[in-house]
Design a protein around this motif. Structure first.
Motif, PDB file in Angstrom:
ATOM      1  N   ARG A 122       0.814  -1.214   0.000  1.00 25.09           N
ATOM      2  CA  ARG A 122       0.000   0.000   0.000  1.00 25.09           C
ATOM      3  C   ARG A 122       0.853   1.271   0.000  1.00 25.09           C
ATOM      4  O   ARG A 122       0.381   2.329   0.371  1.00 25.09           O
ATOM      5  CB  ARG A 122      -0.935   0.013   1.216  1.00 25.09           C
ATOM      6  CG  ARG A 122      -1.862  -1.164   1.274  1.00 25.09           C
ATOM      7  CD  ARG A 122      -2.887  -1.072   2.381  1.00 25.09           C
ATOM      8  NE  ARG A 122      -2.293  -0.723   3.661  1.00 25.09           N
ATOM      9  CZ  ARG A 122      -2.520   0.438   4.301  1.00 25.09           C
ATOM     10  NH1 ARG A 122      -3.292   1.345   3.760  1.00 25.09           N
ATOM     11  NH2 ARG A 122      -1.949   0.670   5.460  1.00 25.09           N
ATOM     12  N   TRP A 123       2.101   1.208  -0.404  1.00 25.57           N
ATOM     13  CA  TRP A 123       2.977   2.386  -0.496  1.00 25.57           C
ATOM     14  C   TRP A 123       3.133   3.103   0.838  1.00 25.57           C
ATOM     15  O   TRP A 123       3.189   4.312   0.903  1.00 25.57           O
ATOM     16  CB  TRP A 123       2.461   3.371  -1.545  1.00 25.57           C
ATOM     17  CG  TRP A 123       2.441   2.820  -2.925  1.00 25.57           C
ATOM     18  CD1 TRP A 123       1.364   2.309  -3.590  1.00 25.57           C
ATOM     19  CD2 TRP A 123       3.556   2.681  -3.810  1.00 25.57           C
ATOM     20  NE1 TRP A 123       1.738   1.863  -4.827  1.00 25.57           N
ATOM     21  CE2 TRP A 123       3.077   2.088  -5.009  1.00 25.57           C
ATOM     22  CE3 TRP A 123       4.910   3.013  -3.726  1.00 25.57           C
ATOM     23  CZ2 TRP A 123       3.899   1.808  -6.084  1.00 25.57           C
ATOM     24  CZ3 TRP A 123       5.734   2.742  -4.796  1.00 25.57           C
ATOM     25  CH2 TRP A 123       5.234   2.150  -5.964  1.00 25.57           C
ATOM     26  N   SER A 124       3.219   2.332   1.904  1.00 21.47           N
ATOM     27  CA  SER A 124       3.428   2.908   3.231  1.00 21.47           C
ATOM     28  C   SER A 124       4.779   2.472   3.769  1.00 21.47           C
ATOM     29  O   SER A 124       5.196   1.323   3.582  1.00 21.47           O
ATOM     30  CB  SER A 124       2.320   2.464   4.193  1.00 21.47           C
ATOM     31  OG  SER A 124       2.622   2.877   5.515  1.00 21.47           O
ATOM     32  N   LEU A 125       5.457   3.396   4.460  1.00 20.38           N
ATOM     33  CA  LEU A 125       6.740   3.076   5.077  1.00 20.38           C
ATOM     34  C   LEU A 125       6.588   2.201   6.306  1.00 20.38           C
ATOM     35  O   LEU A 125       7.561   1.589   6.755  1.00 20.38           O
ATOM     36  CB  LEU A 125       7.470   4.369   5.468  1.00 20.38           C
ATOM     37  CG  LEU A 125       7.964   5.251   4.319  1.00 20.38           C
ATOM     38  CD1 LEU A 125       8.485   6.574   4.858  1.00 20.38           C
ATOM     39  CD2 LEU A 125       9.032   4.549   3.504  1.00 20.38           C
ATOM     40  N   PHE A 126       5.383   2.159   6.875  1.00 20.08           N
ATOM     41  CA  PHE A 126       5.153   1.413   8.105  1.00 20.08           C
ATOM     42  C   PHE A 126       4.409   0.109   7.865  1.00 20.08           C
ATOM     43  O   PHE A 126       3.612  -0.328   8.688  1.00 20.08           O
ATOM     44  CB  PHE A 126       4.400   2.292   9.111  1.00 20.08           C
ATOM     45  CG  PHE A 126       5.170   3.504   9.537  1.00 20.08           C
ATOM     46  CD1 PHE A 126       6.524   3.423   9.786  1.00 20.08           C
ATOM     47  CD2 PHE A 126       4.555   4.731   9.677  1.00 20.08           C
ATOM     48  CE1 PHE A 126       7.252   4.537  10.169  1.00 20.08           C
ATOM     49  CE2 PHE A 126       5.266   5.848  10.064  1.00 20.08           C
ATOM     50  CZ  PHE A 126       6.627   5.755  10.301  1.00 20.08           C
ATOM     51  N   GLU A 127       4.670  -0.485   6.722  1.00 16.11           N
ATOM     52  CA  GLU A 127       4.133  -1.797   6.394  1.00 16.11           C
ATOM     53  C   GLU A 127       5.286  -2.761   6.198  1.00 16.11           C
ATOM     54  O   GLU A 127       6.442  -2.364   6.017  1.00 16.11           O
ATOM     55  CB  GLU A 127       3.280  -1.736   5.123  1.00 16.11           C
ATOM     56  CG  GLU A 127       2.013  -0.903   5.252  1.00 16.11           C
ATOM     57  CD  GLU A 127       0.964  -1.548   6.139  1.00 16.11           C
ATOM     58  OE1 GLU A 127       1.081  -2.773   6.405  1.00 16.11           O
ATOM     59  OE2 GLU A 127       0.034  -0.851   6.584  1.00 16.11           O
ATOM     60  N   GLY A 128       4.956  -4.049   6.222  1.00 18.95           N
ATOM     61  CA  GLY A 128       5.946  -5.067   5.927  1.00 18.95           C
ATOM     62  C   GLY A 128       5.913  -5.427   4.455  1.00 18.95           C
ATOM     63  O   GLY A 128       5.306  -4.739   3.636  1.00 18.95           O
ATOM     64  N   GLY A 129       6.545  -6.505   4.121  1.00 22.58           N
ATOM     65  CA  GLY A 129       6.571  -6.950   2.734  1.00 22.58           C
ATOM     66  C   GLY A 129       7.807  -7.775   2.464  1.00 22.58           C
ATOM     67  O   GLY A 129       8.604  -8.076   3.368  1.00 22.58           O
ATOM     68  N   GLN A 130       7.974  -8.136   1.235  1.00 18.35           N
ATOM     69  CA  GLN A 130       9.147  -8.897   0.809  1.00 18.35           C
ATOM     70  C   GLN A 130       9.657  -8.336  -0.512  1.00 18.35           C
ATOM     71  O   GLN A 130       8.860  -8.028  -1.406  1.00 18.35           O
ATOM     72  CB  GLN A 130       8.805 -10.381   0.631  1.00 18.35           C
ATOM     73  CG  GLN A 130       8.595 -11.139   1.935  1.00 18.35           C
ATOM     74  CD  GLN A 130       8.301 -12.607   1.691  1.00 18.35           C
ATOM     75  OE1 GLN A 130       7.291 -12.952   1.093  1.00 18.35           O
ATOM     76  NE2 GLN A 130       9.196 -13.477   2.152  1.00 18.35           N
TER      77      GLN A 130
END
Length: 326
Positions: free
Chosen positions: A268-276
Motif C-alpha cells: 500500500r505504499w506505506s513506510l510502516f508496512e511489511g513486505g518482501q
C-alpha cells in the motif's frame, strides 16, 4: 602533381617498433577476450534464468507481472505474480537512495573541501570500511539496535501524519516492533552510503585547480566555490554513483530478510508496512523448493530482479557516457 613529402626517419623507426612488439598484440587480445568473456557470462546468466523459468511461466494460472498472488506449493496449480515483490523492492530501494544521496554528498564535500589534510585520508578509509561490513551484520544491527531506537520516531510520524499514505499503517504491531520498510530503508541507506560517497569523493578531487583558484580570485567564498565549481564538475559522477548504489540496494538479500517482516495484505505504499523484496522472497522460499516447477517460479522472480538491476546499471553508464565526468 603533388610531391610526396619525405618520411621522418624517427617516426618510421617508432612505427616499426610498435608493429614489431608482440606484447601489444597479446595485451590487446587479452583485453578484448576479457570484455567478450564478461559479456558472454552476463548473456549466459540471462539465458539460463529464462530457460529455467519458462516451464513454470507456461503453467502459471495468473499473470506473472500483474498478479499479487504467490502459490507454488503444488505443481498442478501454480499461481505466482511478482507485482508486490517488484513494488516493495523498488520502494524500499528508492527510500534508501533518498536518504543516502544527500548524506553521501555532504560527506564527499567535507572530505574533499573542508577536512584538514591530515584527516582526509583517514576519514575516507573510515567511510569505506562500511562497505566491508557483512550484510548479515547490518541485518542484526537493524533488528536488535536500530528498530528499537526508531520506535519513538515511527510512532510520532504515524500518530501525527498517519493521514498521509506514506505514514499510514494497517498493522499497528509492525510500527511498535519496527520491522517495517522504514527501518529496512535506513539499513539499506547505510549499506549503499560507501558506494555513493567513494565515487563522488573521487570525482570531486578531480576538479581542476585552475577553476577553483579562478573562483577564489573573483572573491568567492568556500561554499560558493563548492556550489559553482566542484558540484557542477562532479554532478554526473555523483548521479552515476547513486545509480550504482541503487543497483546494490535492489539486490540486497540478508539484511532485508532479517529486518523486514512479511505482510499479510497487498502493498500500500506505506513506510510502516511489511513486505518482501524479490531477493528476500527467494531467500525465504529456497528451503521449500522441492520440484522443478516451483524452482522455476522463484527463478522467474530472479529474472525480473536481474533485468531490473541490469537496467539500473545501464542507466548509470548512460549518464556517465552522455554527460561525462567533467
Amino acid at each position: 602533381m603533388n610531391a610526396k613529402l619525405p618520411e621522418d626517419p624517427v617516426t618510421t623507426r617508432l612505427n616499426r617498433g610498435r608493429a614489431a612488439r608482440p606484447g601489444d598484440a597479446i595485451f590487446a587480445g587479452l583485453a578484448r577476450g576479457a570484455a567478450l568473456f564478461v559479456t558472454a557470462v552476463i548473456a549466459a546468466i540471462g539465458v539460463f534464468l529464462l530457460w529455467r523459468a519458462m516451464p513454470a511461466l507456461t503453467r502459471n494460472e495468473v499473470n506473472f507481472l500483474t498478479s499479487r498472488e504467490w502459490r507454488t506449493f503444488t505443481p498442478d496449480s501454480l499461481a505466482f505474480g511478482v507485482l508486490d515483490l517488484f513494488l516493495v523492492t523498488v520502494f524500499v530501494s528508492a527510500f534508501a537512495l533518498f536518504l543516502a544521496m544527500p548524506v553521501a554528498l555532504g560527506i564527499a564535500i567535507f572530505i574533499t573541501q573542508y577536512a584538514p589534510k591530515q584527516t582526509k585520508k583517514g576519514l575516507g578509509y573510515l567511510v569505506d570500511l562500511l562497505a566491508a561490513v557483512p550484510s548479515v551484520v547490518y541485518g542484526l544491527w537493524g533488528l536488535l539496535v536500530l528498530a528499537p531506537a526508531l520506535q519513538p520516531v515511527a510512532a510520532f510520524l504515524h500518530e501525527n501524519f498517519g493521514w498521509f499514505f506514506l505514514f499510514s499503517a494497517e498493522n499497528e504491531g509492525l510500527v511498535e516492533a519496527g520491522f517495517t520498510i522504514f527501518t529496512a530503508g535506513i539499513v539499506l541507506a547505510v549499506m549503499i552510503l560507501p558506494i555513493i560517497t567513494a565515487i563522488t569523493r573521487e570525482v570531486f578531487t578531480q576538479t581542476p585547480t585552475a577553476q577553483v583558484e579562478a573562483a577564489l580570485a573573483l572573491g568567492a567564498t568556500k561554499w560558493e566555490v563548492v556550489r559553482t565549481t566542484v558540484i557542477p564538475f562532479g554532478k554526473s559522477g555523483y548521479v552515476s554513483g547513486s545509480m550504482l548504489g541503487l543497483g546494490r540496494a535492489l539486490g540486497e538479500t540478508m539484511a532485508i530478510y532479517i529486518v523486514l517482516a512479511t505482510a499479510s495484505s497487498d502493498f500500500r505504499w506505506s513506510l510502516f508496512e511489511g513486505g518482501q523484496t524479490i531477493a528476500s522472497k527467494i531467500a525465504s522460499g529456497y528451503a521449500e523448493i522441492n520440484n522443478e516447477l516451483q524452482a522455476g517460479a522463484y527463478i522467474a522472480a530472479g529474472l525480473v530482479l536481474f533485468v531490473l538491476t541490469f537496467a539500473v546499471n545501464a542507466v548509470a553508464r548512460a549518464i556517465v557516457a552522455g554527460k561525462g565526468v567533467h
